[in-house]
Design an enzyme around this catalytic site. Structure first.
Site, PDB file in Angstrom:
ATOM      1  N   ASP A 156      -4.940  -4.434   5.560  1.00  0.00           N
ATOM      2  CA  ASP A 156      -5.167  -5.349   4.438  1.00  0.00           C
ATOM      3  C   ASP A 156      -3.948  -6.251   4.267  1.00  0.00           C
ATOM      4  OD1 ASP A 156      -6.646  -6.438   2.388  1.00  0.00           O
ATOM      5  OD2 ASP A 156      -5.972  -4.998   0.884  1.00  0.00           O
ATOM      6  N   HIS A 176      -2.325  -0.953  -3.623  1.00  0.00           N
ATOM      7  CA  HIS A 176      -3.504  -0.104  -3.470  1.00  0.00           C
ATOM      8  C   HIS A 176      -3.349   1.143  -4.336  1.00  0.00           C
ATOM      9  CE1 HIS A 176      -4.364  -1.980   0.744  1.00  0.00           C
ATOM     10  NE2 HIS A 176      -4.867  -2.699  -0.247  1.00  0.00           N
ATOM     11  N   SER A 233       0.863  -1.186   0.000  1.00  0.00           N
ATOM     12  CA  SER A 233       0.000   0.000   0.000  1.00  0.00           C
ATOM     13  C   SER A 233       0.897   1.233   0.000  1.00  0.00           C
ATOM     14  CB  SER A 233      -0.952  -0.037   1.209  1.00  0.00           C
ATOM     15  OG  SER A 233      -1.893   1.017   1.152  1.00  0.00           O
TER      16      SER A 233
END
Length: 333
Positions: free
Chosen positions: A133, A40, A13
């Site tokens: 996540d 992401h 991310s």
């Protein structure tokens, strides 16, 4: 082109692209595995540009994933913006299913489908990033017999994702980025493992993700309904007891770890409080106008109500502007 013996699934991310380009440069062109990457991305970002950036730093063939593309050894597949990337047998699936952990593409969604498809021949890797996540995704990989690797959080630009995984999952390897390429090449260089008994709940969740949505009968078989609502669609939530990471999902397909659900509920509550502040200020303005046109006792009553609502407005504004670090701050106020 050869079918891969293994899958390497990577999740990143914040700070992810520099880490990914550095890692891709370490992997040999003869890698017997396919590499699938979830970074992401903003929904309107350019996935093609990111795939080209990875290709410029790698001896592997890098491409933006397309629906039903065959998996090939020595190839890197990057999840497109605003799409989940899944694995079905020896192909890539690209879907626009419900968000998981507030993300699309979701690291957890990729890791789950890869673990179900390739079992013990999956290596899951979580790199730099914020929030949670990938934590449940590594748990999925472990439950299907695969290996879990995280970037050393002490060197990660954003350590939250590796730290979350370390706190909740039995991680096999914690590696600095400059040693991770050699580690991954060694792990996937071993002979393919024999088939592993895939947990039925993960098989069902993977099947639901492929179809985009499930039904209440399927979700009932996965867990128990709890008195919580999905912050994304307002539907009921089910608590999923399997694995080491506490998770919730609705029958529409939105899925959350407990940490991500707590964070999402905090955001929703803060948004609601800002709306409440606006409505209170509008009510104050209306009462002020009414008081200015009134006479006698009626005017005095309106002015008293204005002063009372001003006190509520000031308290709520002070609370919001002081910063909300967690849902517990709100509950304790």
């Amino acid at each position: 082109m050869l079918l891969p013996t293994h899958l390497i699934v990577l999740g990143a991310s914040a700070g992810g692209m520099p880490a990914l380009t550095h890692l891709m440069g370490q992997l040999p062109a003869t890698l017997p595995a396919a590499v699938l990457v979830v970074q992401h991305l903003a929904p309107d970002s350019s996935g093609e540009a990111l795939a080209a950036r990875l290709a410029a730093h790698s001896a592997l063939t890098c491409q933006l994933a397309t629906h039903l593309a065959p998996l090939r050894a020595g190839h890197v597949y990057l999840a497109p913006p605003d799409r989940h990337m899944l694995v079905k047998e020896n192909r890539v699936l690209v879907t626009r299913g419900p968000r998981e952990n507030n993300f699309r593409p979701s690291i957890d969604a990729l890791f789950r489908s890869a673990a179900v498809a390739y079992g013990p021949n999956v290596v899951g890797v979580v790199l730099t990033g914020m929030l949670h996540d990938g934590t449940a995704g590594l748990d999925f990989v472990k439950r299907c017999g695969g290996m879990a690797v995280v970037q050393d959080p002490h060197e990660a630009e954003f350590p939250s994702m590796p730290e979350s995984a370390l706190q909740s999952v039995a991680i096999d390897y914690v590696a600095p980025l400059n040693q991770m390429g050699a580690l991954l090449a060694e792990l996937v260089g071993a002979p393919a493992a024999t088939p592993f008994l895939i947990p039925p709940d993960l098989q069902l969740e993977a099947a639901i993700a492929e179809r985009v949505v499930g039904n209440t009968d399927e979700i009932n078989s996965l867990g128990r309904q709890v008195p919580l609502t999905c912050p994304d669609c307002g539907g009921a939530l089910w608590e999923l007891p399997q694995g080491r990471v506490l998770r919730f999902r609705c029958h529409t397909g939105h899925s959350f770890t407990a940490d991500s659900l707590l964070d999402r509920s905090r955001q929703s509550l803060e948004e609601t409080l800002w709306v409440a502040l606006r409505m209170m200020e509008e009510r104050r303005n209306l009462l002020t106008s009414m008081a200015s046109r009134g006479e006698g006792q009626w005017s005095v009553q309106q002015e008293e109500r204005v002063e009372e609502i001003k006190a509520h407005i000031n308290r709520l504004r002070e609370f919001l502007l002081s910063g909300l670090n967690s849902a517990d701050d709100i509950a304790a106020s």
